[in-house]
Write a protein that holds these residues in place. Structure first.
Motif, short mmCIF file in Angstrom:
data_model
loop_
_atom_site.label_atom_id
_atom_site.label_comp_id
_atom_site.label_asym_id
_atom_site.label_seq_id
_atom_site.Cartn_x
_atom_site.Cartn_y
_atom_site.Cartn_z
N GLY A 53 0.78 -1.22 0.00
CA GLY A 53 0.00 0.00 0.00
C GLY A 53 0.82 1.27 0.00
O GLY A 53 2.05 1.26 0.05
N LYS A 54 0.10 2.40 -0.05
CA LYS A 54 0.74 3.72 -0.09
C LYS A 54 0.82 4.37 1.28
O LYS A 54 1.52 5.37 1.44
CB LYS A 54 -0.05 4.65 -1.01
CG LYS A 54 -0.03 4.29 -2.47
CD LYS A 54 -0.78 5.34 -3.27
CE LYS A 54 -0.73 5.06 -4.76
NZ LYS A 54 -1.42 6.12 -5.54
N ASN A 55 0.08 3.85 2.26
CA ASN A 55 -0.03 4.52 3.56
C ASN A 55 0.76 3.77 4.62
O ASN A 55 0.71 2.54 4.70
CB ASN A 55 -1.49 4.63 3.97
CG ASN A 55 -2.30 5.43 2.96
OD1 ASN A 55 -1.78 6.33 2.32
ND2 ASN A 55 -3.57 5.07 2.81
N CYS A 56 1.45 4.52 5.46
CA CYS A 56 2.36 3.95 6.46
C CYS A 56 1.78 4.03 7.86
O CYS A 56 1.08 4.99 8.20
CB CYS A 56 3.70 4.71 6.40
SG CYS A 56 5.01 3.97 7.39
N SER A 57 2.10 3.04 8.68
CA SER A 57 1.61 3.03 10.06
C SER A 57 2.50 3.86 10.98
O SER A 57 2.21 3.99 12.17
CB SER A 57 1.53 1.59 10.59
OG SER A 57 2.81 0.99 10.59
N ARG A 58 3.58 4.40 10.42
CA ARG A 58 4.47 5.25 11.21
C ARG A 58 4.50 6.66 10.61
O ARG A 58 4.26 6.83 9.41
CB ARG A 58 5.88 4.66 11.28
CG ARG A 58 5.88 3.27 11.92
CD ARG A 58 7.27 2.72 12.14
NE ARG A 58 7.22 1.34 12.58
CZ ARG A 58 8.29 0.62 12.91
NH1 ARG A 58 9.50 1.15 12.82
NH2 ARG A 58 8.15 -0.63 13.30
N ASN A 59 4.83 7.62 11.43
CA ASN A 59 4.80 9.01 11.00
C ASN A 59 6.16 9.66 11.24
O ASN A 59 6.29 10.60 12.01
CB ASN A 59 3.69 9.76 11.76
CG ASN A 59 3.38 11.11 11.17
OD1 ASN A 59 3.67 11.37 10.00
ND2 ASN A 59 2.81 11.98 11.97
N CYS A 60 7.18 9.13 10.56
CA CYS A 60 8.53 9.64 10.73
C CYS A 60 8.63 11.06 10.19
O CYS A 60 8.05 11.38 9.15
CB CYS A 60 9.53 8.73 10.02
SG CYS A 60 9.60 7.06 10.71
N GLY A 68 -1.19 6.67 8.13
CA GLY A 68 -2.53 6.24 8.52
C GLY A 68 -3.38 5.74 7.35
O GLY A 68 -2.97 5.74 6.20
N GLY A 69 -4.62 5.28 7.68
CA GLY A 69 -5.53 4.79 6.66
C GLY A 69 -5.00 3.54 5.97
O GLY A 69 -4.91 3.48 4.74
#
Length: 288
Positions: A53-60, A68-69
């Protein structure tokens, strides 16, 4: 004053590459992370596939990938990557992903299936994976190792002091443990890591990072210039000079890395095939 690095761009070849990726519902980290080498790599017919996917569970704070998402895992993705690799006639394929802490295995199974699919469809293609830390889960690491990629890359991203400031959930210590574990379990697999410059690191800290990576058995090192994606991301402190990048490259080779790519536009997959070929030659000469 050191200028912001500039790169080449070929519109026709880039458009052709994009059309193929869209047709197979694939993502490239080249686009999602706003890589400065997008034009150069696409123009030469190479790309780094981004799975899960394009969305990451981390927010570096350094990264331009969406947070998110989380998306559903596409079971057709591994074969689609293999088909794209074959159609593009790639000799060396790089596969990376967003972090997927929402999945029990962190996405390791999808990595393993993708490696296997590429080797099935294009047996002469060498495979490199750039993995997240999987929260240090050894079963997840074992799944990727067992699939038999030629190179496993996991980035330290920066020096130890700055790591907590720019990385979300990842730690410098755990990243070193991941790299160490891979080399211990599979000495025949090349390991690789990379860092960014320009966020306030000191020379002695970069040298210590090199020593830590060598102690973890890392074979290849990439060093590039951090480019702040937007005002909300971690601020850039300086554009590092080519002279300093050259000093770091020579220092890295002196420390014992088999290959060091060090220049402003370098990213994790930059000259990936060359690094692999240098590593193989180094091992042949060592055995000989």
């Amino acid at each position: 004053m050191v200028e912001k690095p500039r790169v080449r761009f070929n519109y026709e070849k880039t458009t052709k590459m994009n059309d193929l990726m869209q047709g197979l519902q694939l993502n490239t980290v080249c686009e999602e992370a706003t890589c400065p080498n997008l034009g150069e790599c696409f123009s030469s017919g190479t790309a780094t596939f981004m799975i899960l996917g394009k969305n990451c569970s981390r927010n570096c704070r350094f990264c331009d990938v969406n947070f998110g998402g989380m998306e559903l895992v596409n079971p057709h993705e591994p074969m689609n990557v293999a088909v794209a690799s074959s159609q593009l006639q790639l000799n060396h394929v790089v596969v990376t992903s967003v972090a997927r802490d929402d999945l029990p295995d962190g996405g390791a199974f999808q990595f393993a299936q993708t490696i296997k699919a590429i080797k099935e469809v294009s047996p002469n293609t060498t495979v490199e994976v750039l993995i997240p830390d999987f929260m240090g889960n050894k079963e997840s690491l074992d799944a990727v190792i067992a699939a038999g990629p030629e190179i496993i890359n996991h980035n330290l991203e920066t020096v130890e002091r700055l790591s907590p400031k720019i990385r979300h959930r990842a730690t410098y210590k755990r990243s070193l443990e991941v790299l160490t574990y891979i080399k211990e379990q599979a000495p025949e697999i090349f390991t690789k890591t990379g860092i960014m410059l320009g966020i306030g690191e000191q020379d002695d800290e970069v040298e210590q990072m090199m020593e830590d990576a060598i102690a973890a058995g890392v074979d290849f090192l990439t060093i590039g210039q951090y480019l702040q994606p937007s005002e909300k991301h971690y601020p850039i402190e300086e554009y590092v000079s080519m002279r300093k990048f050259g000093i770091y490259r020579r220092l890295g080779m002196k420390k014992g890395f088999k290959f060091v790519a060090s220049s402003p536009a370098v990213r994790s997959s930059y000259k990936a095939l060359e690094a692999y070929q240098r590593g193989v030659l180094n091992d042949i000469h060592t055995v000989g």
